[in-house]
Design a protein around this motif. Structure first.
Motif, PDB file in Angstrom:
ATOM      1  N   THR A  29       0.140  -0.988  -3.916  1.00  0.00           N
ATOM      2  CA  THR A  29       1.470  -1.417  -3.476  1.00  0.00           C
ATOM      3  C   THR A  29       1.492  -1.653  -1.975  1.00  0.00           C
ATOM      4  O   THR A  29       2.019  -2.664  -1.503  1.00  0.00           O
ATOM      5  CB  THR A  29       2.522  -0.363  -3.865  1.00  0.00           C
ATOM      6  OG1 THR A  29       2.518  -0.207  -5.283  1.00  0.00           O
ATOM      7  CG2 THR A  29       3.904  -0.758  -3.390  1.00  0.00           C
ATOM      8  N   SER A  30       0.906  -0.740  -1.207  1.00  0.00           N
ATOM      9  CA  SER A  30       0.925  -0.903   0.255  1.00  0.00           C
ATOM     10  C   SER A  30       0.078  -2.100   0.682  1.00  0.00           C
ATOM     11  O   SER A  30       0.452  -2.832   1.601  1.00  0.00           O
ATOM     12  CB  SER A  30       0.452   0.373   0.952  1.00  0.00           C
ATOM     13  OG  SER A  30      -0.886   0.673   0.636  1.00  0.00           O
ATOM     14  N   LEU A  31      -1.039  -2.320   0.026  1.00  0.00           N
ATOM     15  CA  LEU A  31      -1.872  -3.490   0.341  1.00  0.00           C
ATOM     16  C   LEU A  31      -1.122  -4.787   0.035  1.00  0.00           C
ATOM     17  O   LEU A  31      -1.139  -5.730   0.826  1.00  0.00           O
ATOM     18  CB  LEU A  31      -3.173  -3.444  -0.457  1.00  0.00           C
ATOM     19  CG  LEU A  31      -4.170  -2.361  -0.056  1.00  0.00           C
ATOM     20  CD1 LEU A  31      -5.275  -2.251  -1.088  1.00  0.00           C
ATOM     21  CD2 LEU A  31      -4.740  -2.648   1.312  1.00  0.00           C
ATOM     22  N   THR A  32      -0.455  -4.822  -1.103  1.00  0.00           N
ATOM     23  CA  THR A  32       0.304  -6.005  -1.504  1.00  0.00           C
ATOM     24  C   THR A  32       1.443  -6.267  -0.535  1.00  0.00           C
ATOM     25  O   THR A  32       1.658  -7.408  -0.107  1.00  0.00           O
ATOM     26  CB  THR A  32       0.832  -5.840  -2.934  1.00  0.00           C
ATOM     27  OG1 THR A  32      -0.286  -5.692  -3.818  1.00  0.00           O
ATOM     28  CG2 THR A  32       1.663  -7.035  -3.370  1.00  0.00           C
ATOM     29  N   ARG A  33       2.172  -5.230  -0.152  1.00  0.00           N
ATOM     30  CA  ARG A  33       3.275  -5.400   0.797  1.00  0.00           C
ATOM     31  C   ARG A  33       2.775  -5.916   2.144  1.00  0.00           C
ATOM     32  O   ARG A  33       3.396  -6.784   2.756  1.00  0.00           O
ATOM     33  CB  ARG A  33       4.027  -4.087   0.984  1.00  0.00           C
ATOM     34  CG  ARG A  33       4.886  -3.722  -0.195  1.00  0.00           C
ATOM     35  CD  ARG A  33       5.573  -2.396   0.028  1.00  0.00           C
ATOM     36  NE  ARG A  33       6.401  -2.070  -1.119  1.00  0.00           N
ATOM     37  CZ  ARG A  33       6.885  -0.870  -1.369  1.00  0.00           C
ATOM     38  NH1 ARG A  33       6.626   0.135  -0.538  1.00  0.00           N
ATOM     39  NH2 ARG A  33       7.619  -0.657  -2.424  1.00  0.00           N
ATOM     40  N   ALA A  34       1.659  -5.388   2.602  1.00  0.00           N
ATOM     41  CA  ALA A  34       1.101  -5.832   3.883  1.00  0.00           C
ATOM     42  C   ALA A  34       0.672  -7.297   3.805  1.00  0.00           C
ATOM     43  O   ALA A  34       0.924  -8.075   4.735  1.00  0.00           O
ATOM     44  CB  ALA A  34      -0.086  -4.948   4.281  1.00  0.00           C
ATOM     45  N   LEU A  35       0.052  -7.682   2.717  1.00  0.00           N
ATOM     46  CA  LEU A  35      -0.384  -9.067   2.569  1.00  0.00           C
ATOM     47  C   LEU A  35       0.808 -10.014   2.471  1.00  0.00           C
ATOM     48  O   LEU A  35       0.805 -11.102   3.079  1.00  0.00           O
ATOM     49  CB  LEU A  35      -1.287  -9.210   1.345  1.00  0.00           C
ATOM     50  CG  LEU A  35      -2.155 -10.448   1.273  1.00  0.00           C
ATOM     51  CD1 LEU A  35      -2.983 -10.651   2.528  1.00  0.00           C
ATOM     52  CD2 LEU A  35      -3.060 -10.377   0.058  1.00  0.00           C
TER      53      LEU A  35
END
Length: 81
Positions: free
Chosen positions: A37-43
């Motif tokens: 989730t955090s990787l997706t939000r950052a991207l």
């Protein structure tokens, strides 16, 4: 990251004057481990900001390295944006 700082150095870097943006992907509740989730939000935020270069500097093993929402989003970022 250390490498980004060197690359954007005003005198000796290959991209002097570049703006660096950092996104927190570590979850404090999980000992700073990143989550999908955090990787997706950052991207998604990087796409929104129209960044030119993304450096992913983190690491740990995974059982499915080429699948999931983040991989699909990264693919779209490279080929559509």
């Amino acid at each position: 990251s250390h490498v980004a700082g060197i690359a954007s150095h005003n005198e000796f870097g290959v991209a002097p004057g570049a703006n660096l943006i950092s996104f927190k992907i570590g979850d404090s509740r999980l000992g700073s481990m990143e989550t999908g989730t955090s990787l997706t939000r950052a991207l998604l935020e990087a796409i929104r900001l129209k960044v030119d270069v993304i450096n992913l500097s983190y690491g740990e093993g995974t059982c499915m390295p080429n699948s999931g929402r983040f991989v699909a989003l990264a693919h779209d970022l490279v080929y559509k944006h």
